[in-house]
Design a protein around this motif. Structure first.
Motif, PDB file in Angstrom:
ATOM      1  N   SER A   5       0.828  -1.190   0.000  1.00  0.00           N
ATOM      2  CA  SER A   5       0.000   0.000   0.000  1.00  0.00           C
ATOM      3  C   SER A   5       0.871   1.252   0.000  1.00  0.00           C
ATOM      4  N   SER A   6       0.607   2.142  -0.940  1.00  0.00           N
ATOM      5  CA  SER A   6       1.364   3.395  -0.953  1.00  0.00           C
ATOM      6  C   SER A   6       0.986   4.267   0.236  1.00  0.00           C
ATOM      7  N   ASN A   7      -0.203   4.061   0.817  1.00  0.00           N
ATOM      8  CA  ASN A   7      -0.602   4.821   1.999  1.00  0.00           C
ATOM      9  C   ASN A   7       0.325   4.565   3.170  1.00  0.00           C
ATOM     10  N   PHE A   8       1.016   3.420   3.152  1.00  0.00           N
ATOM     11  CA  PHE A   8       1.885   3.035   4.246  1.00  0.00           C
ATOM     12  C   PHE A   8       2.956   4.096   4.507  1.00  0.00           C
ATOM     13  N   LEU A   9       3.248   4.909   3.512  1.00  0.00           N
ATOM     14  CA  LEU A   9       4.286   5.925   3.664  1.00  0.00           C
ATOM     15  C   LEU A   9       3.718   7.312   3.927  1.00  0.00           C
ATOM     16  N   LEU A  10       2.400   7.433   4.125  1.00  0.00           N
ATOM     17  CA  LEU A  10       1.780   8.730   4.364  1.00  0.00           C
ATOM     18  C   LEU A  10       1.664   9.004   5.853  1.00  0.00           C
ATOM     19  N   GLU A  11       2.252  10.120   6.270  1.00  0.00           N
ATOM     20  CA  GLU A  11       2.212  10.479   7.682  1.00  0.00           C
ATOM     21  C   GLU A  11       1.075  11.440   7.962  1.00  0.00           C
ATOM     22  N   THR A  12       0.378  11.180   9.048  1.00  0.00           N
ATOM     23  CA  THR A  12      -0.599  12.118   9.583  1.00  0.00           C
ATOM     24  C   THR A  12       0.094  12.859  10.713  1.00  0.00           C
ATOM     25  N   ILE A  13       0.073  14.167  10.659  1.00  0.00           N
ATOM     26  CA  ILE A  13       0.721  14.986  11.679  1.00  0.00           C
ATOM     27  C   ILE A  13      -0.270  15.234  12.815  1.00  0.00           C
ATOM     28  N   VAL A  14       0.152  14.933  14.028  1.00  0.00           N
ATOM     29  CA  VAL A  14      -0.680  15.208  15.198  1.00  0.00           C
ATOM     30  C   VAL A  14      -0.597  16.706  15.469  1.00  0.00           C
ATOM     31  N   PRO A  15      -1.736  17.411  15.466  1.00  0.00           N
ATOM     32  CA  PRO A  15      -1.709  18.859  15.709  1.00  0.00           C
ATOM     33  C   PRO A  15      -1.114  19.197  17.077  1.00  0.00           C
ATOM     34  N   SER A  16      -0.356  20.269  17.130  1.00  0.00           N
ATOM     35  CA  SER A  16       0.366  20.628  18.364  1.00  0.00           C
ATOM     36  C   SER A  16      -0.568  20.935  19.524  1.00  0.00           C
ATOM     37  N   GLU A  17      -1.804  21.332  19.254  1.00  0.00           N
ATOM     38  CA  GLU A  17      -2.725  21.684  20.329  1.00  0.00           C
ATOM     39  C   GLU A  17      -3.606  20.510  20.757  1.00  0.00           C
ATOM     40  N   ASP A  35     -12.050  11.790  20.914  1.00  0.00           N
ATOM     41  CA  ASP A  35     -12.301  12.040  19.488  1.00  0.00           C
ATOM     42  C   ASP A  35     -11.006  12.209  18.705  1.00  0.00           C
ATOM     43  N   THR A  36      -9.993  12.806  19.330  1.00  0.00           N
ATOM     44  CA  THR A  36      -8.717  13.027  18.643  1.00  0.00           C
ATOM     45  C   THR A  36      -8.052  11.705  18.287  1.00  0.00           C
ATOM     46  N   PHE A  37      -8.091  10.733  19.205  1.00  0.00           N
ATOM     47  CA  PHE A  37      -7.516   9.424  18.911  1.00  0.00           C
ATOM     48  C   PHE A  37      -8.215   8.805  17.703  1.00  0.00           C
ATOM     49  N   ALA A  38      -9.537   8.826  17.705  1.00  0.00           N
ATOM     50  CA  ALA A  38     -10.293   8.252  16.586  1.00  0.00           C
ATOM     51  C   ALA A  38      -9.926   8.963  15.285  1.00  0.00           C
ATOM     52  N   GLU A  39      -9.908  10.273  15.312  1.00  0.00           N
ATOM     53  CA  GLU A  39      -9.627  11.038  14.093  1.00  0.00           C
ATOM     54  C   GLU A  39      -8.213  10.783  13.568  1.00  0.00           C
ATOM     55  N   ILE A  40      -7.215  10.863  14.432  1.00  0.00           N
ATOM     56  CA  ILE A  40      -5.817  10.688  14.011  1.00  0.00           C
ATOM     57  C   ILE A  40      -5.560   9.254  13.534  1.00  0.00           C
ATOM     58  N   LEU A  86       0.192   2.897  13.557  1.00  0.00           N
ATOM     59  CA  LEU A  86      -0.373   2.578  12.257  1.00  0.00           C
ATOM     60  C   LEU A  86      -1.822   3.042  12.201  1.00  0.00           C
ATOM     61  N   ARG A  87      -2.161   3.785  11.153  1.00  0.00           N
ATOM     62  CA  ARG A  87      -3.547   4.223  10.940  1.00  0.00           C
ATOM     63  C   ARG A  87      -4.358   3.116  10.253  1.00  0.00           C
ATOM     64  N   LYS A  88      -5.650   3.241  10.307  1.00  0.00           N
ATOM     65  CA  LYS A  88      -6.537   2.275   9.652  1.00  0.00           C
ATOM     66  C   LYS A  88      -6.258   2.200   8.151  1.00  0.00           C
ATOM     67  N   ASP A  89      -5.927   3.341   7.537  1.00  0.00           N
ATOM     68  CA  ASP A  89      -5.672   3.379   6.089  1.00  0.00           C
ATOM     69  C   ASP A  89      -4.243   2.980   5.734  1.00  0.00           C
ATOM     70  N   GLN A  90      -3.502   2.463   6.718  1.00  0.00           N
ATOM     71  CA  GLN A  90      -2.120   2.010   6.575  1.00  0.00           C
ATOM     72  C   GLN A  90      -1.104   3.149   6.553  1.00  0.00           C
ATOM     73  N   GLY A  91      -1.541   4.386   6.761  1.00  0.00           N
ATOM     74  CA  GLY A  91      -0.617   5.486   6.999  1.00  0.00           C
ATOM     75  C   GLY A  91      -0.091   5.369   8.426  1.00  0.00           C
ATOM     76  N   TYR A  92       0.573   6.402   8.906  1.00  0.00           N
ATOM     77  CA  TYR A  92       1.146   6.337  10.253  1.00  0.00           C
ATOM     78  C   TYR A  92       1.153   7.710  10.899  1.00  0.00           C
ATOM     79  N   THR A 116       1.138  12.953  22.808  1.00  0.00           N
ATOM     80  CA  THR A 116       1.320  14.298  22.280  1.00  0.00           C
ATOM     81  C   THR A 116       2.205  14.238  21.038  1.00  0.00           C
ATOM     82  N   PRO A 117       2.195  15.326  20.247  1.00  0.00           N
ATOM     83  CA  PRO A 117       3.034  15.359  19.044  1.00  0.00           C
ATOM     84  C   PRO A 117       4.517  15.349  19.392  1.00  0.00           C
ATOM     85  N   MET A 118       5.319  15.041  18.403  1.00  0.00           N
ATOM     86  CA  MET A 118       6.770  15.094  18.577  1.00  0.00           C
ATOM     87  C   MET A 118       7.379  15.820  17.390  1.00  0.00           C
TER      88      MET A 118
END
Length: 151
Positions: A5-17, A35-40, A86-92, A116-118
């Motif tokens: 899956s090409s999604n495997f290399l897509l990063e979701t950034i955790v918002p700083s707030e 809700d943030t856990f579910a969304e991210i 790992l995200r549901k869509d195979q991103g991270y 929290t974000p890093m």
């Protein structure tokens, strides 16, 4: 190890707030998510609750980290560290996690985790560190190059 899956290399950034919050039973099964856990993570809350927290375990994470996590929880009642999930869509997504015991009437009843974000630099540092740890322990690794996107 092969990833299809090409999604495997897509990063979701955790918002700083934002804070990612979850609770698990003593076996690591999810009992609560914000809700943030579910969304991210890309899951609906009801898809996460009742499942083991390892549903978001990324294959880049060394097994030794989770062995250490459980040992620290048993001996010290808390653990903190950097985790690639790992995200549901195979991103991270990367987080700094703090896990601790929850007691009720003096009895251990569950664990809570706040994530929290890093920084970009920490992500690169820990990807390299975890790859080395996996190599040392004989686990398979894949090579990923990180470049920071600047607007």
């Amino acid at each position: 190890m092969e990833y299809n899956s090409s999604n495997f290399l897509l990063e979701t950034i955790v918002p700083s707030e934002e804070l990612i919050v979850s609770r698990t039973d003593l076996k690591g099964n999810i009992t609560y998510v914000n809700d943030t856990f579910a969304e991210i993570s890309g899951y609906e809350a009801n898809e996460l609750i009742g499942n083991p927290h390892s549903i978001v375990r990324h294959p880049d994470m060394p097994k030794a980290i989770f062995s250490d996590l459980w040992k620290e929880l048993e001996t010290k009642g808390k653990w903190s560290g950097y985790v690639k999930n790992l995200r549901k869509d195979q991103g991270y997504y990367w987080v700094y996690a703090e896990i601790s015991e929850v007691h009720k009437d003096g009895k251990l009843v569950e664990y809570k985790s706040i994530r929290t974000p890093m920084s970009f630099e920490k992500k690169v540092e820990y990807q390299v560190k975890y790859d080395q740890l996996k190599l040392t322990s004989g686990e398979l690794i894949r090579h990923v190059s990180y470049t920071e996107y600047k607007k």
